[in-house]
Design a protein around this motif. Structure first.
Motif, PDB file in Angstrom:
ATOM      1  N   UNK A 229     -34.476  33.667 -42.824  1.00 38.03           N
ATOM      2  CA  UNK A 229     -33.494  33.469 -41.799  1.00 38.03           C
ATOM      3  C   UNK A 229     -34.403  33.482 -40.633  1.00 38.03           C
ATOM      4  N   UNK A 230     -35.056  34.322 -40.532  1.00 39.11           N
ATOM      5  CA  UNK A 230     -36.305  34.882 -39.438  1.00 39.11           C
ATOM      6  C   UNK A 230     -37.465  35.376 -39.981  1.00 39.11           C
ATOM      7  N   UNK A 231     -38.232  34.322 -38.652  1.00 39.11           N
ATOM      8  CA  UNK A 231     -40.173  34.680 -39.556  1.00 39.11           C
ATOM      9  C   UNK A 231     -40.344  35.332 -37.907  1.00 39.11           C
ATOM     10  N   UNK A 232     -41.346  35.586 -37.589  1.00 38.58           N
ATOM     11  CA  UNK A 232     -42.157  35.627 -36.519  1.00 38.58           C
ATOM     12  C   UNK A 232     -42.807  34.058 -36.691  1.00 38.58           C
ATOM     13  N   UNK A 233     -43.610  33.526 -35.469  1.00 41.12           N
ATOM     14  CA  UNK A 233     -44.974  33.001 -35.291  1.00 41.12           C
ATOM     15  C   UNK A 233     -45.969  33.540 -34.508  1.00 41.12           C
ATOM     16  N   UNK A 234     -47.087  33.473 -35.521  1.00 39.28           N
ATOM     17  CA  UNK A 234     -48.557  34.148 -35.207  1.00 39.28           C
ATOM     18  C   UNK A 234     -48.676  32.961 -34.053  1.00 39.28           C
ATOM     19  N   UNK A 244     -61.631  30.174 -23.819  1.00 31.13           N
ATOM     20  CA  UNK A 244     -61.520  31.519 -24.473  1.00 31.13           C
ATOM     21  C   UNK A 244     -60.301  32.263 -25.526  1.00 31.13           C
ATOM     22  N   UNK A 245     -60.814  32.241 -26.897  1.00 26.47           N
ATOM     23  CA  UNK A 245     -59.588  32.892 -27.313  1.00 26.47           C
ATOM     24  C   UNK A 245     -60.308  34.006 -28.054  1.00 26.47           C
ATOM     25  N   UNK A 246     -58.851  34.558 -27.462  1.00 20.90           N
ATOM     26  CA  UNK A 246     -58.819  36.117 -27.763  1.00 20.90           C
ATOM     27  C   UNK A 246     -58.566  36.411 -29.119  1.00 20.90           C
ATOM     28  N   UNK A 247     -57.565  36.379 -29.738  1.00 16.09           N
ATOM     29  CA  UNK A 247     -57.377  36.816 -30.881  1.00 16.09           C
ATOM     30  C   UNK A 247     -56.035  36.317 -31.669  1.00 16.09           C
ATOM     31  N   UNK A 248     -56.101  36.930 -33.180  1.00 16.07           N
ATOM     32  CA  UNK A 248     -53.910  36.554 -32.946  1.00 16.07           C
ATOM     33  C   UNK A 248     -53.179  37.401 -33.166  1.00 16.07           C
ATOM     34  N   UNK A 249     -53.136  37.781 -32.339  1.00 16.43           N
ATOM     35  CA  UNK A 249     -52.546  38.882 -31.305  1.00 16.43           C
ATOM     36  C   UNK A 249     -50.799  38.141 -31.001  1.00 16.43           C
ATOM     37  N   UNK A 250     -50.911  37.556 -31.288  1.00 16.92           N
ATOM     38  CA  UNK A 250     -49.863  36.629 -30.318  1.00 16.92           C
ATOM     39  C   UNK A 250     -48.683  36.744 -31.281  1.00 16.92           C
ATOM     40  N   UNK A 251     -47.541  37.214 -31.670  1.00 15.82           N
ATOM     41  CA  UNK A 251     -46.261  37.725 -32.447  1.00 15.82           C
ATOM     42  C   UNK A 251     -44.743  37.282 -31.536  1.00 15.82           C
ATOM     43  N   UNK A 274     -45.665  34.359 -40.125  1.00 18.29           N
ATOM     44  CA  UNK A 274     -46.037  32.802 -40.067  1.00 18.29           C
ATOM     45  C   UNK A 274     -47.129  32.934 -39.896  1.00 18.29           C
ATOM     46  N   UNK A 275     -47.973  32.800 -40.733  1.00 17.22           N
ATOM     47  CA  UNK A 275     -50.099  33.056 -39.949  1.00 17.22           C
ATOM     48  C   UNK A 275     -50.016  31.733 -39.477  1.00 17.22           C
TER      49      UNK A 275
END
Length: 375
Positions: A229-234, A244-251, A274-275
């Motif tokens: 019902x709720x999920x963050x998007x990575x 300039x890719x930094x990482x996967x820290x945005x959530x 969700x990855x």
């Protein structure tokens, strides 16, 4: 007791020679330690006085704890694979009819990213719900950039629900809590979503303009039954451009099934994430003017600690180097991660797995692609 008797040394061919014994001293290490303290303590005080933020961020692993880890939901996708198969790979099932999706954002001045975002999401979104204020979160008057450039988004006109939020302009010298002003706009979004016709069971995407979900993510939200019902998007995090890719820290971006308790937020709301669900491109502007505007307008404008931070030549140099505009250390919770991220962001020559509209219009968006750092 110390032996203080004279020492007699006889060398071949030389007369005996008497040397006095010196007492063994333990003061040398103490003197050295005191000297270090005399140097180290004033240096720390001077560092705290001149740039307490940098010192504080360096020692963050000592005074702050990381949040609880997310539950990473695997994300499966490949071209020419049926939605039924993709849904089942996630442990979900295929719906008989697609869900309606509402994309809700608070807009400032990110016209190019809005263009890319809406072209990426257009086939899957029922309504684009957008709020723009006539003042910044810091109380500075601003033009209504979206309203004055609305013809650029004519391709999505029939899906756009837009509201001009009456902001609060502060007098010179006065101060406001930018997070409080930002919160008011997020509260206004709740009413605007209802005006847009959202219903219980629809999906609402809550994210900033520069946090762009991928089209394959929206296909899952649209066609799969059993999603949380709720999920963050990575989101894969980029700085200044996709070079300039930094990482996967945005959530912070979320996808939620709309219900009576749904509130528009930009904070942590669940443990599910969700990855690899899209892209977050921070400070990805075409013009230096836009960089200066955001640096003074957004919620962290207090990071502009010196006037030279807004110097155009300095900003241009830092963009091409991949260095921090605010001369800050990485916000990390371990010394290992902090040290690993110190310094310039390594450049990437890859332009694969990016929004399709960006690649189709590479000449138009050259500044967002490898080799396009000059603004």
């Amino acid at each position: 007791m110390l032996n203080t008797k004279p020492l007699v040394i006889v060398l071949q061919g030389m007369a005996p020679r008497t040397l006095p014994l010196r007492p063994t001293s333990r003061r040398t290490p103490r003197k050295f330690f005191c000297l270090l303290l005399l140097i180290f303590v004033p240096a720390c005080i001077f560092g705290l006085y001149t740039d307490h933020r940098k010192v504080t961020y360096f020692f963050r692993p000592l005074w702050d704890k990381p949040p609880a880890p997310f539950i990473q939901l695997p994300h499966y996708y490949a071209e020419n694979v049926s939605m039924d198969h993709l849904c089942r790979l996630h442990g979900w099932s295929l719906r008989a009819t697609p869900r309606r999706i509402f994309d809700a954002i608070i807009f400032s001045n990110e016209l190019d990213l809005l263009d890319i975002r809406w072209h990426e999401l257009y086939p899957y979104v029922t309504k684009f719900v957008i709020i723009e204020s006539n003042s910044t979160f810091t109380g500075i008057p601003k033009p209504l950039y979206f309203a004055s450039n609305r013809n650029r988004f004519a391709f999505a006109e029939e899906k756009i629900i837009q509201y001009a939020f009456p902001g609060r302009t502060l007098h010179r010298g006065s101060h406001a809590n930018p997070f409080k002003l930002e919160r008011k706009q997020r509260v206004a979004m709740n009413a605007l979503l209802q005006y847009a016709g959202i219903s219980y069971g629809d999906v609402v995407i809550m994210s900033d303009t520069d946090e762009i979900p991928s089209s394959q993510t929206l296909k899952l939200l649209q066609w799969c039954d059993g999603i949380p019902s709720k999920m963050h998007l990575e989101l894969k995090h980029y700085m200044y451009s996709f070079e300039f890719p930094v990482d996967y820290s945005s959530w912070r971006a979320t996808a939620q099934i709309y219900s009576p308790n749904t509130k528009y937020q930009h904070t942590r709301q669940t443990d599910d994430m969700l990855s690899d669900a899209g892209w977050h491109c921070s400070f990805c502007f075409r013009h230096i003017d836009d960089f200066v505007f955001k640096m003074t307008a957004y919620s962290h404008a207090d990071r502009v600690r010196r006037r030279d931070f807004l110097d155009y030549r300095r900003i241009q140099r830092l963009i091409c180097q991949g260095d921090d505009l605010f001369d800050m250390l990485p916000e990390e919770y371990t010394f290992k991660d902090l040290i690993k991220k110190m310094g310039s962001i390594p450049k990437s020559a890859s332009a694969v797995h990016l929004p399709a509209y960006l690649i189709k219009n590479a000449d138009k968006f050259r500044f967002l692609l490898p080799g396009g750092c000059i603004r």
